[in-house]
Enzyme design. Structure first.
Site, PDB file in Angstrom:
ATOM      1  CB  ALA A  70      -9.112   0.990  -4.205  1.00  0.00           C
ATOM      2  CB  SER A  71      -6.856   5.186  -0.514  1.00  0.00           C
ATOM      3  OG  SER A  71      -8.031   5.942  -0.515  1.00  0.00           O
ATOM      4  CB  VAL A  72      -1.957   5.585  -2.838  1.00  0.00           C
ATOM      5  CG1 VAL A  72      -0.578   4.871  -2.836  1.00  0.00           C
ATOM      6  CG2 VAL A  72      -2.299   6.335  -4.159  1.00  0.00           C
TER       7      VAL A  72
END
Length: 403
Positions: A70-72
């Site tokens: 899950a990206s920043v």
């Protein structure tokens, strides 16, 4: 009285912090406040779901980087702002991840729009599907598919976004993006990655902005090479079109080094990645150097950032970016320079310092990028510095953006 923040409180606090650092379009901010990220990360403490950090959802047994994460959140917000998806539009996402970004896209395009998200990994696609169903976004289409192929059966698309690192713009994507449509992707060249916003204008893609970022690379693109030096304690990461010969560099770190210093200084929290970006628009010898703690312990000069600093390599010589504390009383106490190894090390260090100096004169400037299919005629190329990949040509030009 219970002062413990609720999940909704934590979500809004995170968005508040993101917006304080970077103003967002109202629609993107509203989507971030609406979609429940914690529901896409089951088993994780909700407090951790609302920190501005990436979260691994599938490890990679064959390498240090995860297969999916899950990206920043702040990077997610930045890329959605670049994409500028509008109600009623059709959007294709490459890299389904947790399904969180697809849910945000569904909020942006509304019930009249369509979102298709694809992922090559069956477990990741299933995770995204289940999370989207659980959170009320059943209308999002999830496909187990090699993202490099896209999803032509549901195109053309008004917007396309990649949430995995892309080394090349795949040929199938050209047919799936509508003329006037927008593509946002974390594009990698010369060892660094930028989230580039591109608009299709007939047979070319033209940029109107790029931002520093980092992403797990897409499976199936192998245009980057690695040369191991000093018994594997130092690595050069370079593109396949670059003439890096590890044999010529075998003993380069056994030679004395030369330092060259610029007049450019930075603060401790000031990014200087723009040096790297600028160098790629003028110099085909730019790549990335990675120096391990073992090499540093053996006396190799410390790069500005040991795991990811720009280097220039020609034949049996190289130079890379270095930094030193110069004046503790100054607002910008750190001085930037270059160290050179090998017979041409001093010249290469001076070359890198010239890139530092040019960057320092306008630290926020970014180049204009034009992307054309690999088969485009040379007469069709705009002025600027060209980089050839397998499926596309990239042309970078600072003059055009400063005009």
């Amino acid at each position: 009285m219970n002062d413990t923040p609720t999940v909704d409180d934590r979500r809004n606090q995170l968005v508040d912090r993101i917006v304080a650092d970077r103003p967002l379009p109202a629609a993107v901010e509203r989507a971030l406040r609406t979609v429940h990220r914690e529901e896409h990360l089951p088993g994780l403490d909700p407090a951790d779901a609302y920190t501005d950090q990436a979260v691994t959802i599938k490890d990679n047994p064959s390498g240090p980087q995860p297969l999916s994460c899950a990206s920043v959140p702040s990077v997610v917000a930045m890329m959605l702002a670049q994409l500028d998806a509008q109600p009623g539009e059709h959007v294709l996402e490459i890299g389904a991840g947790t399904g969180y970004n697809a849910a945000l896209l569904a909020e942006l395009v509304g019930p009249e729009g369509e979102v298709t998200t694809v992922d090559i990994d069956a477990d990741v696609a299933l995770h995204a599907r289940e999370a989207l169903n659980r959170t009320g976004y059943e209308r999002v289409r999830v496909m187990e598919r090699d993202g490099l192929r896209g999803a032509p059966e549901f195109g053309p698309y008004d917007r396309m976004i990649a949430t995995v690192g892309i080394w090349d713009v795949p040929a199938p994507w050209w047919q799936q993006l509508a003329d006037g449509g927008r593509l946002v992707l974390p594009l990698r060249w010369r060892g660094q990655t930028r989230s580039v916003a591109l608009t299709r204008q007939g047979g070319r893609l033209v940029s109107d902005g790029m931002e520093l970022c980092g992403f797990v690379p897409v499976i199936g693109q192998n245009g980057e090479r690695t040369a191991e030096l000093a018994d594997g304690t130092i690595r050069l990461h370079y593109d396949q079109d670059q003439a890096v010969d590890s044999g010529l560099l075998a003993d380069v770190f056994a030679s004395p080094f030369t330092e060259e210093w610029s007049n450019a200084h930075v603060a401790g929290d000031e990014s200087f990645d723009g040096i790297w970006l600028r160098a790629t628009a003028f110099d085909d010898s730019v790549c990335r150097i990675e120096v391990t703690q073992e090499a540093l312990g053996q006396g190799v000069r410390r790069p500005a950032i040991p795991v990811r600093s720009p280097a220039v390599v020609v034949g049996g010589s190289l130079a890379y970016l270095i930094v030193q504390r110069d004046d503790d009383t100054a607002q910008r106490p750190f001085r930037l320079g270059a160290v050179g190894y090998g017979p041409d090390g001093p010249d290469l260090a001076r070359r890198l310092v010239s890139h530092i100096t040019a960057w320092s004169q306008d630290r926020t400037a970014v180049p204009h990028m034009t992307v054309l299919p690999a088969g485009a005629l040379l007469d069709d190329l705009p002025a600027g510095h060209g980089i050839l990949k397998e499926d596309c040509r990239i042309v970078l030009d600072y003059e055009r953006n400063s005009a």
